[in-house]
Design an enzyme around this catalytic site. Structure first.
Site, PDB file in Angstrom:
ATOM      1  N   LYS A 163       0.838  -1.200   0.000  1.00  8.70           N
ATOM      2  CA  LYS A 163       0.000   0.000   0.000  1.00  8.70           C
ATOM      3  C   LYS A 163       0.881   1.261   0.000  1.00  8.70           C
ATOM      4  CE  LYS A 163      -2.529  -3.489   0.399  1.00  8.70           C
ATOM      5  NZ  LYS A 163      -3.758  -3.944   0.954  1.00  8.70           N
TER       6      LYS A 163
HETATM    7  C1  LIG Z   1      -4.570  -4.992   1.435  1.00  4.13           C
HETATM    8  C2  LIG Z   1      -6.035  -4.873   1.401  1.00  4.13           C
HETATM    9  C3  LIG Z   1      -6.839  -5.150   2.513  1.00  4.13           C
HETATM   10  C4  LIG Z   1      -6.318  -5.769   3.765  1.00  4.13           C
HETATM   11  O1  LIG Z   1      -5.258  -5.112   4.351  1.00  4.13           O
HETATM   12  P1  LIG Z   1      -4.179  -5.930   5.214  1.00  4.13           P
HETATM   13  O2  LIG Z   1      -3.452  -4.825   5.898  1.00  4.13           O
HETATM   14  O3  LIG Z   1      -3.337  -6.693   4.254  1.00  4.13           O
HETATM   15  O4  LIG Z   1      -4.917  -6.790   6.152  1.00  4.13           O
HETATM   16  C5  LIG Z   1      -8.192  -4.917   2.425  1.00  4.13           C
HETATM   17  N1  LIG Z   1      -8.739  -4.465   1.299  1.00  4.13           N
HETATM   18  C6  LIG Z   1      -8.013  -4.206   0.205  1.00  4.13           C
HETATM   19  C7  LIG Z   1      -8.694  -3.677  -1.005  1.00  4.13           C
HETATM   20  C8  LIG Z   1      -6.636  -4.429   0.209  1.00  4.13           C
HETATM   21  O5  LIG Z   1      -5.927  -4.199  -0.892  1.00  4.13           O
END
Ligand SMILES: *Cc1c(COP(=O)(O)O)cnc(C)c1O
Length: 451
Positions: free
Chosen positions: A237
């Site tokens: 992210k």
């Molecule tokens: C990465 C992601 C999540 C979950 O996040 P984590 O920190 O990996 O648990 C939820 N929704 C979307 C769209 C994501 O890309």
């Protein structure tokens, strides 16, 4: 309205590339090399640059993150609520994050997945409820509904790569409690119609901005337009501490229930000070509390988020502008191009074969071309088709509706069609003009041959 370029603002031109003389070089040299057949030696001889978008967060790590970590070590207080020193990092991150997003309340948690579970608790989603989930999204958008004991109902995505408002409306029943508006691959959902439909039917909107942290829609930050929003700080992210997540809302009741869920049902004084009152009581919960090391790194990263987005957008825009005159180019649909964080440049081919050929040819130029990435075609996964839950009496699939619902490719034809046609080119915030130009040259060379 006809095809729209990737980003609407026009601050970047191709002048920089042309000034370096690289554009002419690329077209003359690299262009000829691609004429088939292409041998590995020929590619090496073309002096192609390696292209790696990298991980945005770690590309921006510097002394700020290091100092934050050292502060926590010096204080000896890695737990956010007390310790031998004075823990302030996670608290400060929450306050800075709320301010950045423009909402009164933010809660830091251990992951985006945890944030989704807290948001479900905040909205009071439970057995008997249905939650509408885009057929292409991350596992957690499905599992948070299951964990709440509710029934996941899929709606298609459209060419925004996000929830199709028309299919969302078609999937509403009297039991629909919430909809997950997931902003995938850096670009906002078609939020106005989604919010209108949700309001009309009294459905809560949970925005998942995990893949679009810092993005916006018509001037408002993603995650703040619905009832509750979530973010992830996992390494893929924008800003990252390896793992981490956040929940934001303007609703004190949703906030309190989410806070309680993240902390075994407790609502501590620091949170009560923010909302100014106690509205709920313990409903139990988990331990999703964020530690000070993670909070400190995120606090440092947040100060760089605007720069990251600016850098990434500049490159996305340069690449888009370099290819936008290609005849027939069909872009990803952009409900608000100014709110996109520049994660990728994406366009459609006529069918799956053309898409596959396009990706294959672009990769010969070291272009990080791919299909849609970072999520899962949920309704066609085995565990989803089989409606697996952790216990045979789990409420999700034991209601009459849960027993009747059928997943599989039939419930997401449009999603599969969009997935099969689009090519996505990842954009890195640190791409040089020469790299942008190599991508432009490659697309200009490959696209007309494959389209
Ligand atoms: C990465 C992601 C999540 C979950 O996040 P984590 O920190 O990996 O648990 C939820 N929704 C979307 C769209 C994501 O890309």
């Amino acid at each position: 309205m006809s095809e729209k370029p990737f980003l609407s603002t026009n601050s970047v031109t191709r002048r920089g590339f042309l000034a370096t003389g690289l554009a002419a070089y690329s077209t003359a040299t690299l262009g000829n090399v691609l004429a088939e057949p292409v041998s590995p030696d020929a590619i090496a001889a073309a002096n192609l640059l390696p292209i790696d978008p990298g991980y945005v967060s770690s590309l921006y790590y510097d002394d700020k993150e290091k100092d934050a970590l050292n502060d926590v070590l010096k204080e000896g207080s890695p737990f956010r609520f007390w310790g031998p020193g004075t823990p302030v990092k996670t608290k400060h991150f929450e306050e800075a994050f709320a301010q950045y997003m423009g909402v009164p309340y933010a809660l830091a948690v251990t992951s985006g997945t945890a944030a989704l579970d807290c948001a479900m608790a905040g909205l009071g989603v439970g057995p008997g409820d249905e939650v509408i989930v885009p057929a292409y999204s991350w596992w957690s958008d499905y599992t948070c509904v299951l964990c709440a004991g509710a029934l996941p109902v899929f709606a298609d995505i459209d060419e925004t790569f996000n929830l199709d408002p028309r299919d969302f409306e078609r999937k509403i029943t009297p039991r629909t409690k919430a909809v997950l508006a997931v902003h995938l691959m850096g670009g906002p959902c078609d939020l106005d119609p989604i919010l209108d439909i949700a309001r009309k039917h009294n459905i809560a909107v949970l925005e998942d901005a995990a893949q679009a942290v810092g993005g916006s829609y018509k001037g408002k930050k993603l995650g703040t337009l619905g009832d509750v929003g979530i973010y992830s700080f996992q390494i893929n992210k924008m800003i990252s501490s390896g793992e981490g997540g956040a929940v934001v809302t303007s609703n004190p009741m949703i906030y309190e229930r989410a806070v309680r869920y993240h902390d075994v049902g407790i609502f501590r004084e620091i949170f009560e000070k923010r909302t100014g009152s106690v509205l709920s009581s313990s409903e139990g919960g988990q331990n999703f509390r964020l530690n000070e090391f993670t909070g400190g790194v995120l606090d440092a990263q947040l100060t760089k988020l605007d720069t990251m987005i600016q850098d990434q957008r500049r490159n996305a825009q340069a690449i888009a502008e370099g290819i936008q005159d290609l005849p027939g180019l069909h872009w990803r649909k952009q409900p608000d191009p100014d709110g996109d964080i520049g994660y990728a440049v994406s366009f459609a081919m006529k069918n799956k074969e053309a898409r596959d050929r396009c990706i294959k040819e672009l990769r010969k130029w070291n272009v990080p071309a791919a299909t849609l990435i970072g999520s899962v075609l949920l309704p066609i996964q085995e565990s989803v088709i089989k409606k697996q839950a952790r216990h045979p009496n789990w409420p999700s699939f034991n209601s009459p509706e849960g027993k009747a619902i059928q997943y599989g490719p039939e419930c997401c034809r449009q999603t599969l069609d969009v997935f099969d046609r689009f090519v996505l080119i990842r954009v890195g915030p640190k791409y040089t003009d020469a790299i942008n130009q190599q991508i432009i040259t490659a697309v200009r060379e490959v696209y007309p041959k494959v389209a």
